[in-house]
Design a protein around this motif. Structure first.
Motif, PDB file in Angstrom:
ATOM      1  N   LEU A  48       0.841  -1.196   0.000  1.00 14.42           N
ATOM      2  CA  LEU A  48       0.000   0.000   0.000  1.00 14.42           C
ATOM      3  C   LEU A  48       0.878   1.248   0.000  1.00 14.42           C
ATOM      4  N   HIS A  49       1.917   1.234   0.781  1.00  9.65           N
ATOM      5  CA  HIS A  49       2.847   2.361   0.859  1.00  9.65           C
ATOM      6  C   HIS A  49       3.455   2.677  -0.513  1.00  9.65           C
ATOM      7  N   GLU A  50       3.681   1.640  -1.323  1.00  8.61           N
ATOM      8  CA  GLU A  50       4.260   1.826  -2.659  1.00  8.61           C
ATOM      9  C   GLU A  50       3.353   2.642  -3.581  1.00  8.61           C
ATOM     10  N   LEU A  51       2.067   2.767  -3.243  1.00  5.17           N
ATOM     11  CA  LEU A  51       1.135   3.538  -4.083  1.00  5.17           C
ATOM     12  C   LEU A  51       1.250   5.038  -3.850  1.00  5.17           C
ATOM     13  N   GLY A  52       2.077   5.443  -2.905  1.00  5.46           N
ATOM     14  CA  GLY A  52       2.352   6.856  -2.690  1.00  5.46           C
ATOM     15  C   GLY A  52       1.634   7.445  -1.487  1.00  5.46           C
ATOM     16  N   SER A  53       2.237   8.495  -0.944  1.00  4.42           N
ATOM     17  CA  SER A  53       1.726   9.093   0.294  1.00  4.42           C
ATOM     18  C   SER A  53       0.337   9.706   0.114  1.00  4.42           C
ATOM     19  N   GLU A  54       0.047  10.277  -1.053  1.00  2.00           N
ATOM     20  CA  GLU A  54      -1.277  10.876  -1.270  1.00  2.00           C
ATOM     21  C   GLU A  54      -2.365   9.798  -1.227  1.00  2.00           C
ATOM     22  N   PHE A  55      -2.085   8.655  -1.890  1.00  2.00           N
ATOM     23  CA  PHE A  55      -3.053   7.557  -1.878  1.00  2.00           C
ATOM     24  C   PHE A  55      -3.221   7.019  -0.460  1.00  2.00           C
ATOM     25  N   VAL A  56      -2.135   6.869   0.263  1.00  6.37           N
ATOM     26  CA  VAL A  56      -2.198   6.366   1.634  1.00  6.37           C
ATOM     27  C   VAL A  56      -3.023   7.318   2.506  1.00  6.37           C
ATOM     28  N   GLU A  57      -2.810   8.617   2.362  1.00  5.83           N
ATOM     29  CA  GLU A  57      -3.587   9.598   3.136  1.00  5.83           C
ATOM     30  C   GLU A  57      -5.074   9.473   2.826  1.00  5.83           C
ATOM     31  N   GLN A  58      -5.425   9.297   1.558  1.00 13.08           N
ATOM     32  CA  GLN A  58      -6.822   9.121   1.178  1.00 13.08           C
ATOM     33  C   GLN A  58      -7.382   7.825   1.775  1.00 13.08           C
ATOM     34  N   ALA A  59      -6.571   6.774   1.794  1.00 11.43           N
ATOM     35  CA  ALA A  59      -6.998   5.491   2.358  1.00 11.43           C
ATOM     36  C   ALA A  59      -7.215   5.603   3.859  1.00 11.43           C
ATOM     37  N   ASP A  87     -10.265   4.452  -5.664  1.00  9.03           N
ATOM     38  CA  ASP A  87      -9.682   4.572  -7.007  1.00  9.03           C
ATOM     39  C   ASP A  87      -9.539   3.207  -7.680  1.00  9.03           C
ATOM     40  N   GLY A  88     -10.542   2.349  -7.510  1.00  7.59           N
ATOM     41  CA  GLY A  88     -10.543   1.037  -8.148  1.00  7.59           C
ATOM     42  C   GLY A  88      -9.687  -0.013  -7.455  1.00  7.59           C
ATOM     43  N   ILE A  89      -9.099   0.313  -6.314  1.00 10.53           N
ATOM     44  CA  ILE A  89      -8.239  -0.615  -5.586  1.00 10.53           C
ATOM     45  C   ILE A  89      -8.963  -1.039  -4.306  1.00 10.53           C
ATOM     46  N   GLU A  90      -9.111  -2.349  -4.114  1.00 14.74           N
ATOM     47  CA  GLU A  90      -9.793  -2.868  -2.930  1.00 14.74           C
ATOM     48  C   GLU A  90      -8.826  -2.886  -1.747  1.00 14.74           C
ATOM     49  N   LEU A  91      -9.273  -2.321  -0.630  1.00 12.79           N
ATOM     50  CA  LEU A  91      -8.465  -2.225   0.586  1.00 12.79           C
ATOM     51  C   LEU A  91      -9.173  -2.886   1.751  1.00 12.79           C
ATOM     52  N   PHE A  92      -8.391  -3.416   2.672  1.00 14.68           N
ATOM     53  CA  PHE A  92      -8.884  -3.980   3.926  1.00 14.68           C
ATOM     54  C   PHE A  92      -8.225  -3.241   5.076  1.00 14.68           C
ATOM     55  N   TRP A  93      -8.946  -3.130   6.184  1.00 11.91           N
ATOM     56  CA  TRP A  93      -8.339  -2.691   7.437  1.00 11.91           C
ATOM     57  C   TRP A  93      -8.801  -3.638   8.534  1.00 11.91           C
ATOM     58  N   LYS A  94      -7.945  -3.809   9.541  1.00 10.39           N
ATOM     59  CA  LYS A  94      -8.222  -4.736  10.634  1.00 10.39           C
ATOM     60  C   LYS A  94      -7.672  -4.149  11.918  1.00 10.39           C
ATOM     61  N   MET A 122      -4.248  -2.379   4.485  1.00  5.66           N
ATOM     62  CA  MET A 122      -3.528  -3.132   3.449  1.00  5.66           C
ATOM     63  C   MET A 122      -4.352  -3.260   2.181  1.00  5.66           C
ATOM     64  N   LEU A 123      -3.702  -3.694   1.122  1.00  4.22           N
ATOM     65  CA  LEU A 123      -4.395  -4.067  -0.092  1.00  4.22           C
ATOM     66  C   LEU A 123      -5.138  -5.371   0.179  1.00  4.22           C
ATOM     67  N   ALA A 124      -6.317  -5.538  -0.374  1.00  2.00           N
ATOM     68  CA  ALA A 124      -7.102  -6.755  -0.134  1.00  2.00           C
ATOM     69  C   ALA A 124      -6.325  -7.990  -0.588  1.00  2.00           C
ATOM     70  N   GLU A 125      -5.577  -7.874  -1.658  1.00  3.15           N
ATOM     71  CA  GLU A 125      -4.823  -9.018  -2.167  1.00  3.15           C
ATOM     72  C   GLU A 125      -3.724  -9.473  -1.208  1.00  3.15           C
ATOM     73  N   GLU A 126      -3.378  -8.646  -0.230  1.00  2.03           N
ATOM     74  CA  GLU A 126      -2.355  -9.020   0.743  1.00  2.03           C
ATOM     75  C   GLU A 126      -2.926  -9.852   1.885  1.00  2.03           C
TER      76      GLU A 126
END
Length: 127
Positions: A48-59, A87-94, A122-126
């Motif tokens: 998830l971090h690899e997608l950039g700080s702006e994306f992480v902040e939005q997540a 943005d079309g990317i499935e995310l999970f939080w726990k 995290m990314l759902a795929e993880e």
């Protein structure tokens, strides 16, 4: 200024077993909601971090605002898991609960006053 009581530290009332479990789930959900909206400890996966700080902040903001709980994603009623698409990317939080940072998941009472919480995003795929 009046502050509301900490839902993690309220005493139980004398209820039937089913009502006690429902009340317990409600208290745990309130603790997890408060934690998720204010964050204490947060871990963001490397992918998830690899997608950039702006994306992480939005997540992170989407995680804080999450309110789409259902029997499918929160069967216990604890509100300790969520999934959403950004943005079309499935995310999970726990949210996991620990006493000392090393206690295995599932062995700590989420209402224990000594418990601390950790949110993993995290990314759902993880998963």
């Amino acid at each position: 200024m009046t502050t509301s009581p900490n839902p993690c530290r309220m005493k139980r009332s004398p209820l039937s077993w089913a009502n006690r479990e429902a009340e317990r789930a409600s208290r745990i959900a309130a603790c997890n909601d408060a934690f998720r909206k204010g964050f204490g400890r947060l871990v963001v996966s490397a992918r998830l971090h690899e997608l950039g700080s702006e994306f992480v902040e939005q997540a992170v903001e989407a995680t804080k605002a999450f309110d789409s709980f259902s029997l499918e994603n929160a069967p216990s009623g604890w509100r300790d898991f969520g999934e959403f698409t950004l943005d079309g990317i499935e995310l999970f939080w726990k949210i996991d609960t620990y006493i000392d940072g090393y206690t295995p998941v599932g062995t700590v009472d989420p209402l224990d006053p000594e418990a601390s919480r950790l949110l993993t995003l995290m990314l759902a795929e993880e998963w």
